[in-house]
Design a protein around this motif. Structure first.
Motif, PDB file in Angstrom:
ATOM      1  N   VAL A  91      46.020  40.355  45.924  1.00  0.00           N
ATOM      2  CA  VAL A  91      44.677  40.642  46.518  1.00  0.00           C
ATOM      3  C   VAL A  91      43.480  41.160  45.496  1.00  0.00           C
ATOM      4  CG1 VAL A  91      42.805  40.927  48.593  1.00  0.00           C
ATOM      5  CG2 VAL A  91      44.726  40.016  49.019  1.00  0.00           C
ATOM      6  N   LEU A  92      42.622  40.724  44.643  1.00  0.00           N
ATOM      7  CA  LEU A  92      42.585  41.906  43.538  1.00  0.00           C
ATOM      8  C   LEU A  92      41.201  42.361  44.275  1.00  0.00           C
ATOM      9  CD1 LEU A  92      41.719  39.162  40.904  1.00  0.00           C
ATOM     10  CD2 LEU A  92      43.501  40.807  41.425  1.00  0.00           C
ATOM     11  N   GLN A  93      41.772  43.871  44.389  1.00  0.00           N
ATOM     12  CA  GLN A  93      40.101  45.052  44.752  1.00  0.00           C
ATOM     13  C   GLN A  93      39.169  44.865  43.598  1.00  0.00           C
ATOM     14  OE1 GLN A  93      41.942  48.443  46.565  1.00  0.00           O
ATOM     15  NE2 GLN A  93      39.474  49.083  46.655  1.00  0.00           N
ATOM     16  N   ALA A  94      38.175  44.747  44.006  1.00  0.00           N
ATOM     17  CA  ALA A  94      37.190  44.661  42.649  1.00  0.00           C
ATOM     18  C   ALA A  94      35.894  45.905  43.899  1.00  0.00           C
ATOM     19  CB  ALA A  94      36.905  44.013  42.245  1.00  0.00           C
ATOM     20  N   GLY A  95      34.829  46.468  42.863  1.00  0.00           N
ATOM     21  CA  GLY A  95      33.687  47.207  43.405  1.00  0.00           C
ATOM     22  C   GLY A  95      32.800  45.656  43.430  1.00  0.00           C
ATOM     23  N   LEU A  96      32.050  46.566  44.689  1.00  0.00           N
ATOM     24  CA  LEU A  96      31.117  45.402  45.653  1.00  0.00           C
ATOM     25  C   LEU A  96      29.942  45.077  44.814  1.00  0.00           C
ATOM     26  CD1 LEU A  96      29.408  46.582  49.050  1.00  0.00           C
ATOM     27  CD2 LEU A  96      30.941  44.928  48.583  1.00  0.00           C
ATOM     28  N   GLU A  97      29.599  45.976  42.957  1.00  0.00           N
ATOM     29  CA  GLU A  97      28.804  45.272  41.639  1.00  0.00           C
ATOM     30  C   GLU A  97      29.562  43.864  41.337  1.00  0.00           C
ATOM     31  OE1 GLU A  97      31.723  48.547  41.194  1.00  0.00           O
ATOM     32  OE2 GLU A  97      30.345  48.626  42.617  1.00  0.00           O
ATOM     33  N   THR A  98      31.253  43.988  41.127  1.00  0.00           N
ATOM     34  CA  THR A  98      31.186  42.594  40.423  1.00  0.00           C
ATOM     35  C   THR A  98      31.391  41.871  41.030  1.00  0.00           C
ATOM     36  OG1 THR A  98      33.364  44.709  40.697  1.00  0.00           O
ATOM     37  CG2 THR A  98      33.613  42.379  39.749  1.00  0.00           C
ATOM     38  N   GLU A  99      30.821  40.921  40.106  1.00  0.00           N
ATOM     39  CA  GLU A  99      30.092  39.531  40.410  1.00  0.00           C
ATOM     40  C   GLU A  99      31.705  38.356  40.887  1.00  0.00           C
ATOM     41  OE1 GLU A  99      28.723  37.164  37.876  1.00  0.00           O
ATOM     42  OE2 GLU A  99      27.669  39.521  36.725  1.00  0.00           O
ATOM     43  N   LYS A 100      31.847  37.844  41.789  1.00  0.00           N
ATOM     44  CA  LYS A 100      32.705  37.138  42.850  1.00  0.00           C
ATOM     45  C   LYS A 100      33.097  35.629  41.412  1.00  0.00           C
ATOM     46  CE  LYS A 100      34.207  35.569  46.410  1.00  0.00           C
ATOM     47  NZ  LYS A 100      35.181  36.799  47.281  1.00  0.00           N
ATOM     48  N   LYS A 101      31.984  35.322  40.635  1.00  0.00           N
ATOM     49  CA  LYS A 101      32.443  33.853  39.617  1.00  0.00           C
ATOM     50  C   LYS A 101      33.734  34.957  38.597  1.00  0.00           C
ATOM     51  CE  LYS A 101      30.596  30.726  36.438  1.00  0.00           C
ATOM     52  NZ  LYS A 101      29.678  30.153  36.097  1.00  0.00           N
ATOM     53  N   LYS A 102      32.925  35.701  38.360  1.00  0.00           N
ATOM     54  CA  LYS A 102      33.869  36.538  37.142  1.00  0.00           C
ATOM     55  C   LYS A 102      35.943  37.433  38.128  1.00  0.00           C
ATOM     56  CE  LYS A 102      31.393  39.870  34.404  1.00  0.00           C
ATOM     57  NZ  LYS A 102      30.672  40.678  34.311  1.00  0.00           N
ATOM     58  N   LEU A 103      35.802  37.525  39.392  1.00  0.00           N
ATOM     59  CA  LEU A 103      37.023  37.865  39.531  1.00  0.00           C
ATOM     60  C   LEU A 103      37.412  36.245  39.948  1.00  0.00           C
ATOM     61  CD1 LEU A 103      36.206  40.155  42.704  1.00  0.00           C
ATOM     62  CD2 LEU A 103      37.121  40.126  40.344  1.00  0.00           C
ATOM     63  N   GLU A 104      37.044  34.998  40.334  1.00  0.00           N
ATOM     64  CA  GLU A 104      37.458  34.066  40.407  1.00  0.00           C
ATOM     65  C   GLU A 104      37.518  33.095  39.457  1.00  0.00           C
ATOM     66  OE1 GLU A 104      34.142  31.127  41.652  1.00  0.00           O
ATOM     67  OE2 GLU A 104      34.517  32.624  43.813  1.00  0.00           O
ATOM     68  N   GLN A 105      37.146  33.848  37.734  1.00  0.00           N
ATOM     69  CA  GLN A 105      38.015  33.443  36.818  1.00  0.00           C
ATOM     70  C   GLN A 105      39.137  33.818  35.931  1.00  0.00           C
ATOM     71  OE1 GLN A 105      33.896  33.670  33.962  1.00  0.00           O
ATOM     72  NE2 GLN A 105      33.406  32.087  34.670  1.00  0.00           N
ATOM     73  N   ILE A 106      39.571  35.030  36.707  1.00  0.00           N
ATOM     74  CA  ILE A 106      40.387  35.701  35.822  1.00  0.00           C
ATOM     75  C   ILE A 106      41.373  35.456  37.076  1.00  0.00           C
ATOM     76  CG2 ILE A 106      39.400  37.286  34.957  1.00  0.00           C
ATOM     77  CD1 ILE A 106      40.422  38.781  37.674  1.00  0.00           C
ATOM     78  N   ASP A 107      41.641  34.144  37.743  1.00  0.00           N
ATOM     79  CA  ASP A 107      42.569  34.345  38.875  1.00  0.00           C
ATOM     80  C   ASP A 107      43.550  33.440  38.388  1.00  0.00           C
ATOM     81  OD1 ASP A 107      44.122  31.419  40.305  1.00  0.00           O
ATOM     82  OD2 ASP A 107      43.657  33.361  41.866  1.00  0.00           O
ATOM     83  N   PRO A 108      43.916  33.174  36.979  1.00  0.00           N
ATOM     84  CA  PRO A 108      44.729  32.121  36.453  1.00  0.00           C
ATOM     85  C   PRO A 108      45.506  33.541  35.121  1.00  0.00           C
ATOM     86  CG  PRO A 108      43.207  30.567  35.752  1.00  0.00           C
ATOM     87  CD  PRO A 108      42.211  31.698  36.800  1.00  0.00           C
ATOM     88  N   MET A 109      44.921  33.998  34.879  1.00  0.00           N
ATOM     89  CA  MET A 109      45.367  35.543  34.144  1.00  0.00           C
ATOM     90  C   MET A 109      46.786  36.165  35.653  1.00  0.00           C
ATOM     91  SD  MET A 109      45.736  36.547  31.173  1.00  0.00           S
ATOM     92  CE  MET A 109      45.509  38.241  30.855  1.00  0.00           C
ATOM     93  N   VAL A 110      45.611  36.125  35.651  1.00  0.00           N
ATOM     94  CA  VAL A 110      46.919  37.195  37.144  1.00  0.00           C
ATOM     95  C   VAL A 110      48.087  36.281  37.767  1.00  0.00           C
ATOM     96  CG1 VAL A 110      46.480  37.877  39.433  1.00  0.00           C
ATOM     97  CG2 VAL A 110      44.283  38.585  38.141  1.00  0.00           C
ATOM     98  N   ARG A 111      47.049  34.997  38.027  1.00  0.00           N
ATOM     99  CA  ARG A 111      48.932  34.221  38.284  1.00  0.00           C
ATOM    100  C   ARG A 111      49.466  34.437  37.068  1.00  0.00           C
ATOM    101  NH1 ARG A 111      48.180  30.567  41.987  1.00  0.00           N
ATOM    102  NH2 ARG A 111      46.317  30.876  43.534  1.00  0.00           N
ATOM    103  N   ASN A 112      49.733  34.133  35.802  1.00  0.00           N
ATOM    104  CA  ASN A 112      49.647  34.169  35.168  1.00  0.00           C
ATOM    105  C   ASN A 112      51.247  35.442  34.716  1.00  0.00           C
ATOM    106  OD1 ASN A 112      50.973  34.763  32.420  1.00  0.00           O
ATOM    107  ND2 ASN A 112      50.745  33.006  31.334  1.00  0.00           N
ATOM    108  N   SER A 113      50.134  36.796  34.859  1.00  0.00           N
ATOM    109  CA  SER A 113      50.744  38.293  34.916  1.00  0.00           C
ATOM    110  C   SER A 113      51.940  38.206  35.198  1.00  0.00           C
ATOM    111  CB  SER A 113      49.884  38.861  34.506  1.00  0.00           C
ATOM    112  OG  SER A 113      48.966  39.072  33.191  1.00  0.00           O
ATOM    113  N   ALA A 114      51.370  37.463  37.028  1.00  0.00           N
ATOM    114  CA  ALA A 114      52.053  37.456  38.518  1.00  0.00           C
ATOM    115  C   ALA A 114      53.557  37.249  37.612  1.00  0.00           C
ATOM    116  CB  ALA A 114      51.300  37.929  39.091  1.00  0.00           C
ATOM    117  N   VAL A 115      53.533  35.823  37.788  1.00  0.00           N
ATOM    118  CA  VAL A 115      54.766  35.075  37.565  1.00  0.00           C
ATOM    119  C   VAL A 115      55.707  35.547  36.901  1.00  0.00           C
ATOM    120  CG1 VAL A 115      55.703  32.877  36.696  1.00  0.00           C
ATOM    121  CG2 VAL A 115      53.626  33.234  38.495  1.00  0.00           C
ATOM    122  N   ALA A 116      55.327  35.927  34.966  1.00  0.00           N
ATOM    123  CA  ALA A 116      55.759  36.376  33.832  1.00  0.00           C
ATOM    124  C   ALA A 116      56.141  37.655  34.458  1.00  0.00           C
ATOM    125  CB  ALA A 116      54.958  37.117  33.220  1.00  0.00           C
TER     126      ALA A 116
END
Length: 166
Positions: A91-116
Motif C-alpha cells: 500500500v502506498l501512503q500519500a497525502g490527500l492532495e496527491t492525484e489518484k492518477k499519479k499513484l496509479e501510474q507509478i504502480d509498475p515502477m513500484v512493482r519492479n522495485s519491490a520484485v528486484a
C-alpha cells in the motif's frame, strides 16, 4: 503611644487570610499547568515527548492520507535444494492532495522495485527479519529506484499490507 492588642489581632487574621488566598491561587495555577503538560504528553505520545513544542505544532504536523494498493506481487526466493516464494500486497501512503492518477501510474515502477529488492534475498534472510525491517528496506529500495531514475515520488511511505512466505 500604646498599642491595643485587640486591634492587632484583626490585622494578623487579615494578613493570614490574604496569604492563604494567594497560596491557594498559586496551587491552583500550578496544578492547572501540570495538568496541561500531562495532557500534552499523552497526546504526543511517549516516543515524541522529548521533542518539545506546543501541542498545536504536533497537531499541525498530523495529516490525512490516502492509500493506493499494489496487489499480489509474487517473487521466487533463492535457497539451495528447495523452491521458496513470497506473495505480498503493498500500500502506498500519500497525502490527500496527491492525484489518484499519479499513484496509479507509478504502480509498475513500484512493482519492479519491490520484485528486484526481494529477488536478491535468500529465504532464511527474509524469514529472519521483522515486518518493520522488511518494510524499511523495501521503502529504501523503492525510493532509491525513483531517485536513480529522476522521478518524482508522489507518495510518502510504502507499507506491506499482506505477506506470505513459503
Amino acid at each position: 503611644m500604646e498599642r491595643n492588642p485587640a486591634m492587632a489581632m484583626p490585622r494578623i487574621i487579615l494578613i493570614m487570610l490574604i496569604f492563604n488566598t494567594l497560596l491557594a491561587v498559586g496551587g491552583i495555577g500550578f496544578s492547572f499547568t501540570l495538568y496541561q503538560s500531562v495532557q500534552q504528553l499523552t497526546q504526543v505520545g511517549p516516543a515524541e515527548a522529548g521533542t518539545g513544542g506546543p501541542a498545536g505544532d504536533v497537531e499541525a504536523e498530523k495529516g490525512e492520507y490516502q492509500f493506493q494498493p499494489v496487489d499480489k506481487l509474487i517473487v521466487s526466493l533463492a535457497e539451495a535444494g528447495r523452491e521458496h516464494y513470497i506473495v505480498f500486497d503493498l500500500v502506498l501512503q500519500a497525502g490527500l492532495e496527491t492525484e489518484k492518477k499519479k499513484l496509479e501510474q507509478i504502480d509498475p515502477m513500484v512493482r519492479n522495485s519491490a520484485v528486484a529488492h526481494f529477488t536478491g534475498m535468500k529465504f532464511q534472510e527474509l524469514r529472519g527479519q521483522s515486518i518493520a525491517q522488511l518494510q524499511a528496506g523495501l521503502e529504501k529500495a523503492v525510493l532509491g529506484d525513483f531517485g536513480s531514475r529522476n522521478l518524482l515520488v508522489p507518495f510518502e511511505h510504502v507499507l506491506i499490507s499482506k505477506m506470505v512466505v513459503q
